[in-house]
Design an enzyme around this catalytic site. Structure first.
Site, PDB file in Angstrom:
ATOM      1  N   ASP A   7      36.842  39.908  45.295  1.00 12.80           N
ATOM      2  CA  ASP A   7      38.171  39.857  46.152  1.00 12.80           C
ATOM      3  C   ASP A   7      38.559  40.633  46.266  1.00 12.80           C
ATOM      4  OD1 ASP A   7      39.889  38.384  47.677  1.00 12.80           O
ATOM      5  OD2 ASP A   7      40.916  36.989  46.573  1.00 12.80           O
ATOM      6  N   GLU A  69      35.113  41.040  49.224  1.00 14.00           N
ATOM      7  CA  GLU A  69      34.845  40.380  50.577  1.00 14.00           C
ATOM      8  C   GLU A  69      35.319  41.871  51.669  1.00 14.00           C
ATOM      9  OE1 GLU A  69      39.133  37.968  51.588  1.00 14.00           O
ATOM     10  OE2 GLU A  69      37.760  37.115  50.405  1.00 14.00           O
ATOM     11  N   ASP A 141      42.339  33.667  43.468  1.00 18.46           N
ATOM     12  CA  ASP A 141      41.779  35.166  43.786  1.00 18.46           C
ATOM     13  C   ASP A 141      40.297  35.817  42.862  1.00 18.46           C
ATOM     14  OD1 ASP A 141      43.531  37.266  45.021  1.00 18.46           O
ATOM     15  OD2 ASP A 141      44.886  36.832  43.202  1.00 18.46           O
TER      16      ASP A 141
END
EC number: 3.1.21.10
Length: 182
Positions: A7, A69, A141
């Site tokens: 991420d 992502e 996160d």
């Protein structure tokens, strides 16, 4: 298959590592890489911290595949550009370590993990905890990164089957055309 999920973020990048065996998932590791200790004006140094951090994680956990992502466009174009550079540093580190990189949007991850694309951070954290049978909630996160890895474990199998079917289809179509008479 061991999957590393990322991420990306310029201040904090989450990572999560899971083992996928058939439909089973097993937690391996998760955490964050932080650049907060560096000044916001020192972009090259922050990107190097992200690159080196991803390289170290890759060396330590030896993943077979990775998933990152896809960023969305923020209201502030400057923030989007900075986030894109952080994401680029992460993807470059993965590719330089000979990993395949799959990409998923936050919406795809939320649907795969929580069942709907509008899931809040807390819902994603709770579903990641349940899916991986964790004793507590992972950080936001890290949970997103684990969610990206889980998404790849679920979606990656389907995509591989579709690729095989497409390849098989090409083979049969080619055989048919070669064998027919005019």
């Amino acid at each position: 298959m061991r999957i590393l999920g990322i991420d990306p973020g310029l201040q904090t990048t989450g990572f999560g590592v899971v083992d996928a065996d058939g439909h089973g998932l097993r937690y391996v590791a998760s955490g964050t890489i932080s650049t907060r200790h560096l000044g916001t004006g020192n972009l090259p140094a922050r990107l190097k911290v992200l690159f080196d951090g991803i390289a170290e994680i890759t060396a330590r956990y030896q993943p077979d595949a990775s998933a990152v992502e896809i960023i969305f466009v923020n209201v502030n174009p400057q923030s989007t550009l900075l986030l894109g550079q952080a994401r680029g540093a992460c993807v470059t580190a993965l590719v330089s370590n000979n990993l395949s990189v799959a990409e998923y949007t936050a919406l795809q991850m939320k649907k795969a993990v929580a069942g709907h694309g509008q899931a809040a951070k807390a819902q994603v954290q709770e579903m990641v905890r349940r899916l991986l049978d964790l004793p507590g909630l992972p950080g936001a996160d890290a949970a997103d990164a684990l969610g990206i890895a889980i998404t790849h474990a679920q979606v990656g199998r389907s995509m591989a089957r579709l690729a095989e079917a497409a390849e098989l289809s090409k083979t049969h179509a080619g055989t048919y055309r070669q064998g027919r008479s005019r």
